[in-house]
Write a protein that holds these residues in place. Sequence first.
Motif, PDB file in Angstrom:
ATOM      1  N   PRO A   3      42.453  37.301  46.218  1.00 48.91           N
ATOM      2  CA  PRO A   3      40.993  36.944  45.927  1.00 48.91           C
ATOM      3  C   PRO A   3      40.281  36.641  47.043  1.00 48.91           C
ATOM      4  O   PRO A   3      40.738  36.289  48.134  1.00 48.91           O
ATOM      5  N   THR A   7      33.779  37.045  46.110  1.00 50.03           N
ATOM      6  CA  THR A   7      34.083  37.994  45.305  1.00 50.03           C
ATOM      7  C   THR A   7      32.884  38.153  44.550  1.00 50.03           C
ATOM      8  O   THR A   7      32.291  37.157  43.864  1.00 50.03           O
ATOM      9  N   LEU A   9      32.765  41.104  42.005  1.00 51.45           N
ATOM     10  CA  LEU A   9      33.579  41.492  40.889  1.00 51.45           C
ATOM     11  C   LEU A   9      32.997  42.385  39.928  1.00 51.45           C
ATOM     12  O   LEU A   9      31.909  42.217  39.615  1.00 51.45           O
ATOM     13  N   CYS A  43      39.780  45.955  38.368  1.00 55.52           N
ATOM     14  CA  CYS A  43      38.324  45.097  38.675  1.00 55.52           C
ATOM     15  C   CYS A  43      37.603  45.940  39.452  1.00 55.52           C
ATOM     16  O   CYS A  43      37.714  45.692  40.964  1.00 55.52           O
ATOM     17  N   LEU A  46      35.497  43.907  42.219  1.00 52.97           N
ATOM     18  CA  LEU A  46      36.384  43.165  43.331  1.00 52.97           C
ATOM     19  C   LEU A  46      36.754  44.198  44.388  1.00 52.97           C
ATOM     20  O   LEU A  46      36.896  43.764  45.529  1.00 52.97           O
ATOM     21  N   GLU A  50      36.321  44.126  48.477  1.00 56.95           N
ATOM     22  CA  GLU A  50      37.089  43.852  49.337  1.00 56.95           C
ATOM     23  C   GLU A  50      37.109  44.806  50.295  1.00 56.95           C
ATOM     24  O   GLU A  50      37.727  44.912  51.356  1.00 56.95           O
ATOM     25  N   HIS A 248      27.318  37.955  38.994  1.00 58.81           N
ATOM     26  CA  HIS A 248      27.824  38.114  40.378  1.00 58.81           C
ATOM     27  C   HIS A 248      26.639  38.677  41.074  1.00 58.81           C
ATOM     28  O   HIS A 248      26.627  38.466  42.345  1.00 58.81           O
ATOM     29  N   ALA A 259      37.866  34.424  43.387  1.00 62.49           N
ATOM     30  CA  ALA A 259      37.908  35.436  42.178  1.00 62.49           C
ATOM     31  C   ALA A 259      37.576  34.768  40.774  1.00 62.49           C
ATOM     32  O   ALA A 259      37.109  34.980  39.976  1.00 62.49           O
ATOM     33  N   GLU A 263      34.547  34.963  38.487  1.00 67.00           N
ATOM     34  CA  GLU A 263      34.877  35.818  37.217  1.00 67.00           C
ATOM     35  C   GLU A 263      34.635  34.777  36.210  1.00 67.00           C
ATOM     36  O   GLU A 263      34.160  35.101  35.031  1.00 67.00           O
ATOM     37  N   TRP A 296      45.076  35.376  40.499  1.00 64.03           N
ATOM     38  CA  TRP A 296      43.979  36.530  40.071  1.00 64.03           C
ATOM     39  C   TRP A 296      45.050  37.758  40.536  1.00 64.03           C
ATOM     40  O   TRP A 296      45.281  38.259  41.464  1.00 64.03           O
TER      41      TRP A 296
END
Length: 865
Positions: A3, A7, A9, A43, A46, A50, A248, A259, A263, A296
């Motif tokens: 996570p 994030t 997401l 996801c 996400l 990353e 988000h 995360a 979320e 997560w």
Amino acid sequence: MKPSSLTLLLVLLFAIGAQAQETPLPLGFGKSADDSHIHGAACFTLHLQETEEGRQALREYRQWEQDGRPDIRSRQRLGGGSVATIGTKRNFRVLDFNNNQAYITVEFELRHDGTRSKIWVQTSEFGSNKVSQAKVDAMAQGLEVLTPPLSIDPSKGILENNVSVFGNRPNVDNSGVVHLLVYRFYPTEIPSGSYVAGYFSPTNLSPTASNSNFADIIHINSNPAVYRDGGNVDLGGILNTIAHEDQHLVHARAGQLVAFQNEGQSEWASILNGYPTRSTGYLNLPANVNLNLFTWRTGNDVLYDYARAGLFHNYLGDRFGRTRVGAMSFSGLSNVAAYNSALSGTGVAFDEVLIDFHTANWVNSSTIEGGKYGYVSQQRRNVSVVNPAENYSSVFLNVTTNRTVQYGGAEYLQITGVKNPQITVTNTTVMRYKLILQPVSGPVQVRNVTASQTLTGDFQYVTLVAANPSTTPASFSFSANWDPLPFITENLNYAAASAFFAELPGDATLADQPNRRFFKGYAIRIDPTYAGRLQQLSYTINSRSESIRGSGTLRISLYSAVLVGNEAGTSIARYNPNLSLKSIDVPFSDIGTGFNTVDVRDQNWLVNGATNYFLLFEVVNHTPDARLEFLLDAGSTNQNDPRYFPIRTLIKRVDDNNVTTWGGWSGRNNQLLSATVFSEYTGVLETPVLSGVPTQPVNVLQGTTLQLTVSATGTPTPVFQWRKDGVMIAGQTTSTLTIPSISTTSSGTYEVRATNFAGATAYQSFEVTVVPNQYRLTQNYPNPFNPTTRIEFTIINRSAVTLKVYDVAGRLVRTLADSDFERGLYSVDLDATGLSSGVYFYQLIATPRSGATGFSSTKKMLIVK
């Protein structure tokens, strides 16, 4: 993946737990597939967050903000330039999901130019049979004008509602609007099963990244999220996605939430805007309740994490208000610090919130202690845990168990049918506890817990809620003893996992299914074991936004059953509903997607044991657009399966002449329903007698499954308690002890007793020894011997095996085995009758069928006569 603290997401995954959304299953028709739903575990946003590009884009954007947003008009931006009006065409950089998410340049046309949003549609996707202007207008209305009736403000759109709760968006292009880019994510081939419906890319916030459009952008998949080849699409689903993604986007401005929290805020955004959120079925999976709060995961398990996060943040918002909890999205804090900031000034510590949250998920009542054990949001009105981690029968008389709870997780331990229970828990300095009491007569009570307490009275159930607010796993012991009440709580549940939905009233507009307009109700047959009183009825509504539509009343009725012959082509009895005995009306406003529970304890719904009844579901007094979608399982054609034969779920059909007939689904599918019956046992009492317990040590091969069955007589049918080294074995209450995979720690002293309302046997014990996972030939026992001895050997791969006995001269005198053996632990007996005293040798040769290295061993034994 890890996570991230930043994030952003999301692919919004509308699913029932880890199951797909369902498709209508017509009577007499085969099951049809439906790819209109989104399911799966990826996801995607996400993933974008990353990537190095995503992380760098956020660093650049926030540095640009910190520097005072210096002028960058000289930068050539794909989305910038001259003022756009309806019909303006421009290129934007977007992702191609058929090409490893590579960036491509796509031409878009502006089709909505509002005060809060601009909707751009890929030029080739705009059209009457694709993304039509009507669909664009409908999306614009949800964005800017109105949201569903359950919204925090139905007179406002998603964008205004979200800002009022979560704060302002980045607004990097100074336009004050959110740009929606509606395009075909999959230009060449739409994946089967799961697909990305929408995403937010942090790259678009970067003032310098080559792939940045430098605008507040939410990307929407045109096909199959807005339209679908050969089928209709519910735009409520894509608006739900936008509500989620927009949080988000807000969070990207300054938020640092991990995360789970990010979320959770986005899942809550769906609720705030009046849209349904995913099922909370994870609550009935104890392993997903006893989970580190911030877990997560990847794969299908992430669906449970979405549900956990959304429910927790919904609880916080309902209890402490939208302003406090919404501010987490831009507070710049993360983890527990973000929660503590939201709770500042409330006088409530986060430790207390955790135990109250888990208690609310069992009780969900607005009438106890000011409503802190319940939900305000209508979509959460029917949240309920129905499966405790452990459920102890009243005939156990006493229990002791050791439990370990993860940070932020909880376990529910329940005793049913008890009088004056005495309860003891340990580790009260770390763990937080609540007791939930359901008296045989009277309302549910919630009590605080001391290290030891005695409760006075008769209770249908006593449930201990144990939550861990420490940052590491914590262990505790739970002990209880009581006097048993002669009551039995029976849960009647015949359905398997959800696979389809069936709507009420029947939808005549469905292609090739005009006769569905005759569908007026669904009835499921129940057959309680004992006479008693129905306590509660639970059913499941599909999770998509169109699953509950219009207004009306769901009438649930208890019917007697009548035998009407046999199932077609079989000698199996067939039953239909007969006479209406009781009914209860539930308004649509009290129904939510996911799991719904109807309490009928005070309705006096009496049933007899070993008797068939039906529970009939009908929609009455409804508007023309009314719709409820009930979940069904996949059905069965196995005539030996009592869950489906005799048929349980029937369709009530009423034709144009008002003639009622009953028919079953083509796959004998069962409606997802459970009914709880509380019965007083008044039958014969016969004290249990236990038998079949091993008298010799039980040797088990490491890595194999142990299944050991004992037996007992007694009336009523006894239940069993199993212990290992004095500690109760969780989940083992039948006559068969099952340990799926034996490990070295499985060795020890095991005990079992049988118990019922007439009494309990003493514990009888035996030893279990784990044998290493390797070929082995043991020394015979006894040795010396006369005339019989036992030889044990272990096989670790399917092998051709010989076991032979030779005298000292090397002559073969006995063949004890000569065949194929599967992996396992074996024993054979040698009867030496006819052999003279002296030294003998026995040899095992195992040749694996897989071609692996074989095994050979020889040992000496002595016959003494």
